[in-house]
Design an enzyme around this catalytic site. Structure first.
Site, mmCIF file in Angstrom:
data_model
loop_
_atom_site.group_PDB
_atom_site.id
_atom_site.type_symbol
_atom_site.label_atom_id
_atom_site.label_comp_id
_atom_site.label_asym_id
_atom_site.label_seq_id
_atom_site.Cartn_x
_atom_site.Cartn_y
_atom_site.Cartn_z
ATOM 1 N N ASN A 58 0.870 -1.179 0.000
ATOM 2 C CA ASN A 58 0.000 0.000 0.000
ATOM 3 C C ASN A 58 0.905 1.225 0.000
ATOM 4 O O ASN A 58 1.457 1.593 1.030
ATOM 5 C CB ASN A 58 -0.889 -0.037 1.257
ATOM 6 N N TRP A 59 1.079 1.817 -1.176
ATOM 7 C CA TRP A 59 2.022 2.932 -1.295
ATOM 8 C C TRP A 59 1.481 4.232 -0.699
ATOM 9 O O TRP A 59 2.232 5.203 -0.559
ATOM 10 C CB TRP A 59 2.386 3.153 -2.776
ATOM 11 N N LYS A 60 0.214 4.276 -0.393
ATOM 12 C CA LYS A 60 -0.425 5.489 0.161
ATOM 13 C C LYS A 60 -0.124 6.695 -0.745
ATOM 14 O O LYS A 60 0.033 6.523 -1.943
ATOM 15 C CB LYS A 60 -0.002 5.709 1.612
ATOM 16 N N HIS B 244 -9.727 1.153 4.697
ATOM 17 C CA HIS B 244 -8.470 1.371 5.424
ATOM 18 C C HIS B 244 -8.728 2.322 6.595
ATOM 19 O O HIS B 244 -9.536 3.252 6.478
ATOM 20 C CB HIS B 244 -7.410 1.946 4.479
ATOM 21 N N GLU C 162 -7.113 4.746 7.698
ATOM 22 C CA GLU C 162 -6.900 6.167 7.389
ATOM 23 C C GLU C 162 -8.126 6.744 6.699
ATOM 24 O O GLU C 162 -8.481 7.907 6.898
ATOM 25 C CB GLU C 162 -5.634 6.331 6.529
ATOM 26 N N GLU D 127 -5.730 -4.949 10.422
ATOM 27 C CA GLU D 127 -4.721 -3.915 10.657
ATOM 28 C C GLU D 127 -5.052 -3.160 11.947
ATOM 29 O O GLU D 127 -5.847 -2.200 11.924
ATOM 30 C CB GLU D 127 -4.707 -2.920 9.493
ATOM 31 N N GLY E 136 1.991 2.331 10.745
ATOM 32 C CA GLY E 136 2.935 3.442 10.588
ATOM 33 C C GLY E 136 3.610 3.854 11.880
ATOM 34 O O GLY E 136 4.251 4.897 11.940
ATOM 35 N N SER F 45 2.991 -2.016 10.499
ATOM 36 C CA SER F 45 4.432 -2.097 10.776
ATOM 37 C C SER F 45 5.003 -3.489 10.516
ATOM 38 O O SER F 45 5.952 -3.915 11.186
ATOM 39 C CB SER F 45 4.744 -1.635 12.204
ATOM 40 N N GLY G 25 2.671 -1.153 4.304
ATOM 41 C CA GLY G 25 2.743 0.273 3.991
ATOM 42 C C GLY G 25 4.191 0.690 3.789
ATOM 43 O O GLY G 25 4.777 0.491 2.722
ATOM 44 N N GLY G 26 4.797 1.262 4.831
ATOM 45 C CA GLY G 26 6.143 1.827 4.745
ATOM 46 C C GLY G 26 7.159 0.910 4.073
ATOM 47 O O GLY G 26 7.926 1.345 3.200
HETATM 48 P P1 PGA Z 1 2.497 0.308 7.655
HETATM 49 O O1 PGA Z 1 1.067 0.502 6.949
HETATM 50 O O2 PGA Z 1 3.055 -0.998 7.112
HETATM 51 O O3 PGA Z 1 3.305 1.488 7.225
HETATM 52 O O4 PGA Z 1 2.258 0.236 9.113
HETATM 53 C C1 PGA Z 1 0.210 -0.588 6.703
HETATM 54 C C2 PGA Z 1 -1.066 -0.079 6.078
HETATM 55 O O5 PGA Z 1 -1.505 1.013 6.435
HETATM 56 O O6 PGA Z 1 -1.666 -0.753 5.227
#
Ligand code: PGA
Length: 250
Positions: A9-11, A95, A97, A167, A173, A213, A234-235
């Site tokens: 997930n590149w956001k 998600h 967010e 999640e 994050g 994470s 994500g990251g």
């Molecule tokens: P993260 O994000 O790996 O940076 O914690 C995961 C996500 O939001 O899908």
């Protein structure tokens, strides 16, 4: 056997040149990965070009969100059908967010799930509790409610096309990962809720990913658990080598 999946997930990261470079690096390294479905969810603007660049690659594409509406006067929104027509096969829905910054309720998420399936996209349905909810020991209840209100309106046939991502919001994050025990416990719970509402076969065939994470150092421990079928990353998906190490952590 259910599918093993590692989805990036590149956001809202990377400008076009950077994004293209990362894609090429992942494409090259991805040749060494077998038995794992790799999915990249870049900003939606890049999907069409990425589809061309990924020719002859097994890497699949997904979007990070879609509209709850089919089409029409919704300035700035992107329809599930558009995502499909640009070459993606997946879309992340619900998600945390989106839930917190864009006020997406379980009811809106249920509509997005319907739009995704109508467009022949497989939704990656995200669920997970806040830290306060876990501290109050409400995490199972919260996740069950997200599943029931956002997903379980689907019939037996449609639910088969859904991937679930657990999640925990406190792990996204933050660098704080759920322990392998905490993740396995919740994944087993989600599978039980699936079994109770649908059938044993549906529960056994549904891929449930962990997100929050997850990185190249902890993926192996997480993925070694019986109910953890991969990750939504994500990251760590923004570094080709880390993303591919995660994909080889089964
Ligand atoms: P993260 O994000 O790996 O940076 O914690 C995961 C996500 O939001 O899908």
């Amino acid at each position: 056997m259910r599918k093993k999946i590692v989805a990036g997930n590149w956001k809202m990261n990377l400008q076009l040149d950077e994004a293209k470079q990362l894609l090429q690096e992942i494409k090259a390294l991805g040749k060494n990965v077998s038995d794992v479905n790799l999915i990249i969810n870049p900003p939606a603007l890049y999907i069409s070009l990425f589809k061309e660049l990924l020719e002859n690659s097994v890497i699949a594409l997904g979007a990070q969100n879609c509209s709850e509406h089919e089409s029409g006067a919704y300035t700035g929104e992107i329809a599930a059908q558009m995502i499909k027509s640009c070459g993606a096969n997946y879309v992340i829905v619900g998600h945390s967010e989106r839930r917190s910054y864009y006020h997406e309720t379980n009811a809106i998420i249920a509509e997005k799930i319907n739009r995704a399936l109508a467009a022949n996209l497989s939704p990656i349905f995200c669920c997970g509790e806040l830290l306060s909810e876990r501290e109050e020991n409400n995490h199972f209840k919260v996740v069950e409610q997200q599943l029931k209100e956002g997903l379980f309106h689907l019939n037996e046939k449609d639910i088969k096309n859904v991937v679930i991502a657990y999640e925990p919001v406190w792990a996204i994050g933050t660098g704080v990962t759920a322990t392998a025990e905490q993740a396995q416990e919740m994944h087993a719970f989600i599978r039980k809720v699936l079994k109770d509402f649908y059938t044993e076969a549906t529960a056994q065939n549904c891929s449930i990913l962990y997100g929050g994470s997850c990185n190249a150092s902890n993926a192996k421990e997480l993925f070694s658990n019986p109910d953890i079928d991969g990750g939504l990353i994500g990251g760590a998906s923004l570094k080709a080598a880390d993303f591919l190490t995660i994909a080889q952590s089964f």
